[in-house]
Write an enzyme that holds these catalytic residues in place. Structure first.
Site, PDB file in Angstrom:
ATOM      1  CG  ASP A 113      -0.281   0.110   2.454  1.00  0.00           C
ATOM      2  OD1 ASP A 113       0.795   0.284   2.582  1.00  0.00           O
ATOM      3  OD2 ASP A 113      -1.044   0.216   3.400  1.00  0.00           O
ATOM      4  CB  CYS A 154       0.930  -2.492   4.738  1.00  0.00           C
ATOM      5  SG  CYS A 154       0.893  -3.530   6.266  1.00  0.00           S
ATOM      6  N   GLY A 155       2.135  -0.335   6.135  1.00  0.00           N
ATOM      7  CA  GLY A 155       3.119   0.551   6.981  1.00  0.00           C
ATOM      8  C   GLY A 155       3.590  -0.695   8.377  1.00  0.00           C
ATOM      9  CB  THR A 156       2.187  -2.422  11.048  1.00  0.00           C
ATOM     10  OG1 THR A 156       1.052  -2.821  10.142  1.00  0.00           O
ATOM     11  CG2 THR A 156       1.917  -0.923  11.706  1.00  0.00           C
ATOM     12  CG  HIS A 171      11.326 -24.716  10.911  1.00  0.00           C
ATOM     13  ND1 HIS A 171      11.313 -24.671  12.275  1.00  0.00           N
ATOM     14  CD2 HIS A 171      12.661 -25.262  10.370  1.00  0.00           C
ATOM     15  CE1 HIS A 171      12.532 -25.546  12.637  1.00  0.00           C
ATOM     16  NE2 HIS A 171      13.266 -25.695  11.697  1.00  0.00           N
ATOM     17  NE  ARG A 207       3.430   4.914   7.552  1.00  0.00           N
ATOM     18  CZ  ARG A 207       1.687   4.958   7.413  1.00  0.00           C
ATOM     19  NH1 ARG A 207       0.995   4.393   8.303  1.00  0.00           N
ATOM     20  NH2 ARG A 207       1.517   5.772   6.653  1.00  0.00           N
ATOM     21  CG  HIS A 213       9.615 -28.434   9.297  1.00  0.00           C
ATOM     22  ND1 HIS A 213       9.348 -28.067  10.590  1.00  0.00           N
ATOM     23  CD2 HIS A 213      11.038 -28.580   9.214  1.00  0.00           C
ATOM     24  CE1 HIS A 213      10.528 -27.835  11.190  1.00  0.00           C
ATOM     25  NE2 HIS A 213      11.496 -28.364  10.379  1.00  0.00           N
ATOM     26  NE  ARG A 246       5.828 -30.492  12.984  1.00  0.00           N
ATOM     27  CZ  ARG A 246       6.907 -30.843  13.590  1.00  0.00           C
ATOM     28  NH1 ARG A 246       7.938 -29.738  13.348  1.00  0.00           N
ATOM     29  NH2 ARG A 246       7.204 -31.482  14.377  1.00  0.00           N
TER      30      ARG A 246
HETATM   31  C1  RB5 Z   1      -2.095   2.859   6.424  1.00  0.00           C
HETATM   32  O1  RB5 Z   1      -1.994   3.811   7.141  1.00  0.00           O
HETATM   33  C2  RB5 Z   1      -1.486   1.528   7.538  1.00  0.00           C
HETATM   34  O2  RB5 Z   1      -2.743   1.454   8.241  1.00  0.00           O
HETATM   35  C3  RB5 Z   1      -1.352   0.125   6.705  1.00  0.00           C
HETATM   36  O3  RB5 Z   1      -0.119   0.433   5.960  1.00  0.00           O
HETATM   37  C4  RB5 Z   1      -0.910  -1.022   7.690  1.00  0.00           C
HETATM   38  O4  RB5 Z   1       0.111  -0.555   8.510  1.00  0.00           O
HETATM   39  C5  RB5 Z   1      -1.995  -1.546   8.287  1.00  0.00           C
HETATM   40  O5  RB5 Z   1      -1.748  -2.771   8.827  1.00  0.00           O
END
Ligand code: RB5
Length: 146
Positions: free
Chosen positions: A11, A68-70, A101, A112, A136, A139
């Protein structure tokens, strides 16, 4: 040179890291399929997780990189598809173990959350490591019952 094709997707919050890793992969000799997003404009991460699932199921790519961000939303979304084993990693031991595994077919980053050199280290470990098989196998098979 490798014949493997790697899909990349993410994203807006993953856009910069995706672009960097895409270039790295091309320099390493991989074919890269870029599933978007293509700018920093706000988008919804499940759309890109779903695009990755489609690309791996129709054979356009063999493995994938998701950002993505996280890394959380896109990995949760991707892992709702039974054929996807997406591993969110923050250091290279996890990236290696995800292959050895879990036979992970996608590596996931929080754009981020991790620095570029950590992400590069993880990606190299992910690409270089084979699935161990053996105990493995069953599993991994139980993760996606037919
Ligand atoms: C976008 O702002 C953020 O929410 C997305 O990139 C992600 O971190 C969601 O899990």
């Amino acid at each position: 040179m490798t014949s493997e094709t790697i899909a990349v997707a993410g994203d807006h919050a993953g856009f910069d890291l995706k672009e960097t890793l895409k270039s790295d992969l091309q320099e390493m000799g991989y074919e890269v399929v870029d599933l978007g997003t293509h700018s920093r404009e706000s988008v919804d991460y499940p759309d890109f997780a779903n695009a990755m699932a489609q690309a791996l199921s129709d054979g356009r790519a063999q493995r994938g990189v998701l950002v993505c961000g996280t890394g959380l939303g896109i990995s949760i979304s991707a892992n709702r598809h039974p054929h996807i084993r997406a591993a969110l990693v923050h250091e290279s031991l996890s990236a290696r173990m995800a292959r050895q595994h879990n036979d992970a077919n996608c590596i996931v980053f929080g754009g981020r959350m991790v620095g570029i050199e950590i992400a590069r280290d993880c990606l190299k470990a992910f690409l270089a490591t084979e699935f161990e098989g053996g105990r493995h196998e069953q599993r991994v098979a139980k993760m996606s019952p037919r």
